[in-house]
Design an enzyme around this catalytic site. Structure first.
Site, PDB file in Angstrom:
ATOM      1  N   ASP A  79      -6.762  -6.697   4.197  1.00 27.76           N
ATOM      2  CA  ASP A  79      -8.056  -6.021   3.507  1.00 27.76           C
ATOM      3  C   ASP A  79      -8.961  -7.176   2.975  1.00 27.76           C
ATOM      4  OD1 ASP A  79      -9.613  -3.834   2.331  1.00 27.76           O
ATOM      5  OD2 ASP A  79      -8.131  -4.270   0.470  1.00 27.76           O
ATOM      6  N   LYS A 131       2.475 -15.111   2.770  1.00 22.96           N
ATOM      7  CA  LYS A 131       2.764 -16.080   1.568  1.00 22.96           C
ATOM      8  C   LYS A 131       4.396 -16.107   1.301  1.00 22.96           C
ATOM      9  CE  LYS A 131       1.336 -17.657  -2.367  1.00 22.96           C
ATOM     10  NZ  LYS A 131       0.454 -18.641  -2.409  1.00 22.96           N
ATOM     11  N   ASP A 173     -12.931  -8.645   4.164  1.00 19.60           N
ATOM     12  CA  ASP A 173     -14.209  -8.424   3.544  1.00 19.60           C
ATOM     13  C   ASP A 173     -14.763  -9.940   3.179  1.00 19.60           C
ATOM     14  OD1 ASP A 173     -13.952  -5.784   2.842  1.00 19.60           O
ATOM     15  OD2 ASP A 173     -14.666  -6.046   1.094  1.00 19.60           O
ATOM     16  N   TYR A 190       0.763  -1.228   0.042  1.00 24.43           N
ATOM     17  CA  TYR A 190      -0.014   0.016   0.046  1.00 24.43           C
ATOM     18  C   TYR A 190       0.869   1.286  -0.183  1.00 24.43           C
ATOM     19  CZ  TYR A 190      -4.477  -1.708   0.946  1.00 24.43           C
ATOM     20  OH  TYR A 190      -5.828  -2.554   0.965  1.00 24.43           O
ATOM     21  N   ASP A 242      -3.560 -17.891   0.701  1.00 19.51           N
ATOM     22  CA  ASP A 242      -4.378 -18.979  -0.166  1.00 19.51           C
ATOM     23  C   ASP A 242      -5.266 -19.836   0.485  1.00 19.51           C
ATOM     24  OD1 ASP A 242      -1.981 -19.795   0.088  1.00 19.51           O
ATOM     25  OD2 ASP A 242      -2.093 -20.663  -2.138  1.00 19.51           O
TER      26      ASP A 242
HETATM   27  C1  IPM Z   1     -10.771  -0.710   3.429  1.00 21.73           C
HETATM   28  C2  IPM Z   1     -10.515  -0.191   2.283  1.00 21.73           C
HETATM   29  C3  IPM Z   1      -9.422   0.609   1.921  1.00 21.73           C
HETATM   30  C4  IPM Z   1      -8.200  -0.241   1.948  1.00 21.73           C
HETATM   31  C5  IPM Z   1      -9.392   1.380   0.533  1.00 21.73           C
HETATM   32  C6  IPM Z   1     -10.436   2.361   0.377  1.00 21.73           C
HETATM   33  C7  IPM Z   1      -7.937   2.453   0.619  1.00 21.73           C
HETATM   34  O1  IPM Z   1     -10.857  -1.230   1.313  1.00 21.73           O
HETATM   35  O2  IPM Z   1     -10.703   0.247   4.588  1.00 21.73           O
HETATM   36  O3  IPM Z   1     -10.919  -1.754   3.741  1.00 21.73           O
HETATM   37  O4  IPM Z   1      -7.961  -0.950   1.064  1.00 21.73           O
HETATM   38  O5  IPM Z   1      -7.765  -0.274   3.069  1.00 21.73           O
HETATM   39 MN    MN Z   2     -11.207  -3.137   2.005  1.00 16.93          MN
END
Ligand code: IPM
Ligand code: MN
Ligand code: NAD
Length: 353
Positions: free
Chosen positions: A242, A186, A246, A136, A218
């Site tokens: 990240d 990884k 999700d 990042y 993975d």
């Molecule tokens: C999160 C988002 C951010 C990240 C983006 C918007 C920069 O996906 O907060 O999870 O990747 O950290």
């Molecule tokens: Mn995110």
């Protein structure tokens, strides 16, 4: 105690408004709110996604309540002007290197998970995501190769002190939970990950009471779906964290349920300075329609009360109200229900006492 409120773009203001109604209902006399523009809305008004005044407002507070940033009309801008740079800038400028993303199935909600109820019911995990390093924040660019082809590149790296400090956060979190820590990397391919693993093992010597394991990312993605109940605390880098968070949200039922706290070294009068936000984004596809689930932001407020204001009882009150509303099937469209943003906020407010 001052809270900077950065609602941002898309559904950000909608979900933040519900969290602020909950905060208001708690009637904390000592809390002052300061609102500031961030993200696409800040770019359109002030020419920058993270204006100096917004960064200063965040810095001059005890905690930041953050909605979301992201605006499709900004996607073609130079990268440094895009809304997402605002949240990345806040995280790095404020030294918020530890991102806590808890994922737990609420009682009665097992059937809303994308997984089978008996598998989903066992989920109670915490993802500790490093937030100030990794690919990042490395150098990046696009360039023309000698033969004329375009190439995009992003530098992935971790310095050992960056791994050490997040490892300490994760080991301590595991000590306060079931005592199991899984480090996800990884290392079979990436040098960055090999160093990560080596340093985590070194830090582990200071935590003999925590059972440390390692998993390739993975496999971790697969195990999260196969048997998520096996995880207690997961520690991982910025990018993997990240993605896995999700994914974990759908194991719980919806991305509209997962909260987060981003913490660093700075302390406040009653705890740790932090930024609190749902893990989801600005959801342009449902913005402005009153459809967004505000639970993740309300739960982020609970984390704010706990970590930055030292108000554990109030945090629990908010979490209990959220759990009670969910148990009563107050569900948004993301969970197969029909309740809108405001109705979900109302339901939490009714159950606060
Ligand atoms: C999160 C988002 C951010 C990240 C983006 C918007 C920069 O996906 O907060 O999870 O990747 O950290
Ligand atoms: Mn995110
Ligand atoms: P997203 O999280 O915004 O949305 C993904 C999907 O989940 C969409 O279908 C959306 O409608 C749904 N969703 C998200 N939150 C919801 C909620 N509270 N209730 C109901 N449904 C919800 O991710 P995306 O679509 O990939 O990104 C949209 C924008 O948000 C992009 O600009 C992205 O960069 C940004 N983003 C910002 C943050 C942040 O501010 N921290 C986080 C993630 C994405």
């Amino acid at each position: 105690m001052r809270i900077a409120v950065l609602a941002g773009d898309g559904i950000g203001p909608e979900v933040t408004a519900e969290a602020l109604r909950v905060l208001d209902a708690l009637a904390l006399p000592q809390v002052e709110l300061v609102h500031a523009d961030v993200g696409g809305v800040a770019y359109h008004r002030h020419g920058h996604p993270l204006p100096a005044a917004t960064l200063a407002a965040a810095r001059d507070s005890d905690a930041v309540l953050f909605g979301a940033v992201g605006d499709p009309t900004c996607d073609a801008l130079e990268r440094h002007l895009r809304p997402e740079q605002a949240i990345l800038g806040l995280r790095s400028e404020l030294g918020l290197f530890a991102n806590l993303r808890p994922a737990k199935v609420f009682a009665g909600l097992e059937h809303t998970s994308a997984l089978k109820p008996e598998i989903a019911g066992a989920i109670d995990l915490l993802i500790v995501r490093e937030l100030n390093g990794d690919v990042y924040f490395g150098e990046k660019g696009t360039r023309k190769l000698a033969d004329g082809r375009r190439q995009g590149w992003d530098m992935m790296s971790y310095a050992e002190d960056e791994v050490e400090r997040i490892a300490h956060v994760a080991f301590r979190a595991a000590q306060g939970r079931q005592g199991r820590l899984c480090s996800v990397d990884k290392a079979n391919v990436l040098e960055t990950s090999q160093l990560w693993r080596d340093v985590v093992i070194e830090v582990a010597a200071q935590y003999p009471d925590v059972a440390l394991s390692h998993m390739y990312v993975d496999n971790a993605a697969m195990q999260l779906v196969r048997q998520p109940g096996q995880f207690d605390v997961i520690v991982t880098g910025n990018l993997f964290g990240d993605i896995l968070s999700d994914q974990a949200s759908m194991c719980v039922g919806s991305i509209g349920l997962l909260a987060s706290a981003s913490l660093g070294a700075r302390t406040t009068a009653h705890g740790t300075f932090g930024l609190y936000e749902p893990i989801h984004g600005s959801a342009p596809d449902i913005a402005g329609k009153g459809l967004a689930n505000p639970m993740a932001t309300i739960l982020s407020l609970a984390m704010l009360l706990r970590h930055s204001l030292g108000l554990e009882d109030h945090a629990r009150r908010v979490e209990r109200a959220v759990a009670a509303a969910l148990a009563d099937c107050i569900l948004g469209g993301d969970l197969g229900g029909t309740h809108g943003t405001r109705a979900i906020g109302d339901a939490v407010l009714e159950r606060l006492s």
